[in-house]
Design an enzyme around this catalytic site. Structure first.
Site, PDB file in Angstrom:
ATOM      1  N   LYS A  40       0.836  -1.212   0.000  1.00 41.78           N
ATOM      2  CA  LYS A  40       0.000   0.000   0.000  1.00 41.78           C
ATOM      3  C   LYS A  40       0.868   1.258   0.000  1.00 41.78           C
ATOM      4  O   LYS A  40       0.665   2.174  -0.792  1.00 41.78           O
ATOM      5  CB  LYS A  40      -0.926   0.026   1.236  1.00 41.78           C
ATOM      6  CG  LYS A  40      -1.836  -1.177   1.351  1.00 41.78           C
ATOM      7  CD  LYS A  40      -2.721  -1.122   2.592  1.00 41.78           C
ATOM      8  CE  LYS A  40      -1.999  -1.256   3.914  1.00 41.78           C
ATOM      9  NZ  LYS A  40      -1.346  -2.565   4.134  1.00 41.78           N
TER      10      LYS A  40
ATOM     11  N   ARG B 293     -10.033   0.774   8.127  1.00 45.08           N
ATOM     12  CA  ARG B 293      -9.524  -0.544   8.461  1.00 45.08           C
ATOM     13  C   ARG B 293     -10.524  -1.397   9.204  1.00 45.08           C
ATOM     14  O   ARG B 293     -10.232  -2.542   9.540  1.00 45.08           O
ATOM     15  CB  ARG B 293      -8.341  -0.338   9.387  1.00 45.08           C
ATOM     16  CG  ARG B 293      -7.078  -0.839   8.753  1.00 45.08           C
ATOM     17  CD  ARG B 293      -6.065  -0.590   9.742  1.00 45.08           C
ATOM     18  NE  ARG B 293      -4.926  -1.373   9.724  1.00 45.08           N
ATOM     19  CZ  ARG B 293      -3.791  -0.985   9.155  1.00 45.08           C
ATOM     20  NH1 ARG B 293      -3.719   0.052   8.399  1.00 45.08           N
ATOM     21  NH2 ARG B 293      -2.742  -1.705   9.332  1.00 45.08           N
TER      22      ARG B 293
ATOM     23  N   ARG C 225      11.739  -5.750   4.894  1.00 48.76           N
ATOM     24  CA  ARG C 225      11.505  -4.314   4.702  1.00 48.76           C
ATOM     25  C   ARG C 225      12.428  -3.490   5.598  1.00 48.76           C
ATOM     26  O   ARG C 225      12.762  -3.883   6.718  1.00 48.76           O
ATOM     27  CB  ARG C 225      10.052  -3.961   5.036  1.00 48.76           C
ATOM     28  CG  ARG C 225       9.814  -2.436   4.983  1.00 48.76           C
ATOM     29  CD  ARG C 225       8.373  -2.051   5.058  1.00 48.76           C
ATOM     30  NE  ARG C 225       7.726  -2.609   6.232  1.00 48.76           N
ATOM     31  CZ  ARG C 225       6.416  -2.686   6.366  1.00 48.76           C
ATOM     32  NH1 ARG C 225       5.618  -2.245   5.420  1.00 48.76           N
ATOM     33  NH2 ARG C 225       5.900  -3.226   7.455  1.00 48.76           N
TER      34      ARG C 225
ATOM     35  N   ARG D 291      10.727  -1.602  11.526  1.00 45.50           N
ATOM     36  CA  ARG D 291       9.712  -1.000  12.374  1.00 45.50           C
ATOM     37  C   ARG D 291       9.534  -1.814  13.650  1.00 45.50           C
ATOM     38  O   ARG D 291       9.865  -2.992  13.693  1.00 45.50           O
ATOM     39  CB  ARG D 291       8.363  -0.949  11.623  1.00 45.50           C
ATOM     40  CG  ARG D 291       8.350   0.112  10.568  1.00 45.50           C
ATOM     41  CD  ARG D 291       7.109   0.222   9.726  1.00 45.50           C
ATOM     42  NE  ARG D 291       5.915  -0.505  10.089  1.00 45.50           N
ATOM     43  CZ  ARG D 291       4.847  -0.617   9.299  1.00 45.50           C
ATOM     44  NH1 ARG D 291       4.848  -0.037   8.107  1.00 45.50           N
ATOM     45  NH2 ARG D 291       3.800  -1.288   9.688  1.00 45.50           N
TER      46      ARG D 291
ATOM     47  N   ARG E 297      -0.773  -8.986  13.260  1.00 40.16           N
ATOM     48  CA  ARG E 297      -1.277  -8.026  12.263  1.00 40.16           C
ATOM     49  C   ARG E 297      -2.026  -8.739  11.142  1.00 40.16           C
ATOM     50  O   ARG E 297      -3.040  -8.243  10.655  1.00 40.16           O
ATOM     51  CB  ARG E 297      -0.121  -7.194  11.692  1.00 40.16           C
ATOM     52  CG  ARG E 297       0.289  -6.060  12.636  1.00 40.16           C
ATOM     53  CD  ARG E 297       1.668  -5.545  12.334  1.00 40.16           C
ATOM     54  NE  ARG E 297       1.801  -5.017  11.002  1.00 40.16           N
ATOM     55  CZ  ARG E 297       2.945  -4.999  10.312  1.00 40.16           C
ATOM     56  NH1 ARG E 297       4.047  -5.501  10.851  1.00 40.16           N
ATOM     57  NH2 ARG E 297       2.978  -4.485   9.115  1.00 40.16           N
TER      58      ARG E 297
END
Ligand code: AP5
Ligand code: MG
Length: 214
Positions: free
Chosen positions: A13, A88, A127, A162, A173
């Site tokens: 996203k 969400r 990431r 993160r 998640r």
């Protein structure tokens, strides 16, 4: 353009939203980025959000709606907005619907990024994100690496993992996504707004989005 980007954690996203901002001046609004900045700044919002985020749970809807009511009425939204990570939950989608009526705007499309689970897990563990709150460029040690010394190509700040990139938080998640966010695909299908894109190439996704909003 005014679009919502739906998709599991790691679906891309943020990557796609950043690519689209160069296209027609639409602004990327990432509730995740806003919340991470608030945590970093140690603000009241950040203190309330931090625990939920680190556990991989959603931040309460009322906190998110307070942010978004104000954010969507800022002048830079006039050219369009790319909603990345919002709404969400069904209550957030209902509240957004009311808000858009109030400010007399309509969504062009809701884009559902459909990416296989194994690809998602691989992307999330590889990431890196620029730690400069004004930059937040997204990297991947396999597909889009930062500089060899681990810093951001754009601004030179360290590109880091993160706080929600632990195996436990990633698992939570993904569960939260399936339970609370995936139902939005049908919610917007009923409104005639959902377009599902299954490509693994960000360039191809961007092209398909441009076609879908024309
Ligand atoms: P948020 O920041 O929104 O996280 P998320 O939904 O889990 O999504 P990610 O940012 O992890 O993934 P992404 O889809 O943006 O993928 P990316 O482009 O980085 O939310 C974080 C937390 O904040 C939530 O858990 C919650 O606590 C809270 N929160 C936020 N919004 C909320 C809301 N509305 N309500 C309640 N709580 C909220 O890509 C991933 C990786 O893949 C990168 O390394 C990238 O380089 C790579 N990649 C991307 N595309 C490709 C490609 N095509 N090919 C190869 N690699 C690719
Ligand atoms: Mg993101």
């Amino acid at each position: 353009m005014r679009i919502v980007l739906l998709g599991a954690p790691g679906a891309g996203k943020g990557t796609v939203a950043k690519m689209l901002t160069d296209y027609d001046g639409s602004v990327q609004i990432s509730t995740g980025d806003i919340l991470r900045n608030a945590v970093k700044a140690g603000s009241e919002l950040g203190k309330k959000a931090q625990g939920f985020m680190e556990r991989g749970e959603l931040v309460p809807d009322d906190l998110i709606m307070d942010i978004m009511e104000a954010r969507l009425q800022e002048p830079d939204c006039a050219k369009g907005f790319l909603l990345d990570g919002f709404p969400r939950t069904i209550p957030q989608a209902e509240a957004l619907k009311k808000l858009l009526v109030k400010i007399n705007l309509k969504l062009d499309r809701v884009i559902n990024l459909d990416v296989p689970k194994d690809v998602i897990l691989d992307r999330l563990t590889t990431r890196r994100t620029c730690s400069n709150p004004d930059c937040q460029e997204i990297y991947n040690i396999k597909s889009k690496p930062p500089k060899p010394d681990g810093t951001c190509v754009k601004c030179g700040a360290p590109a880091v993992q993160r706080a929600d990139e632990t195996v436990e938080a990633i698992t939570k998640r993904l569960e939260t996504y399936n339970e609370k966010t995936a139902p939005l695909i049908d919610f917007y299908k009923k409104e005639g707004l959902t377009t599902t894109i299954s490509s693994l190439s960000s360039e191809e996704i961007v092209d398909q989005i441009k076609k879908a909003v024309k």
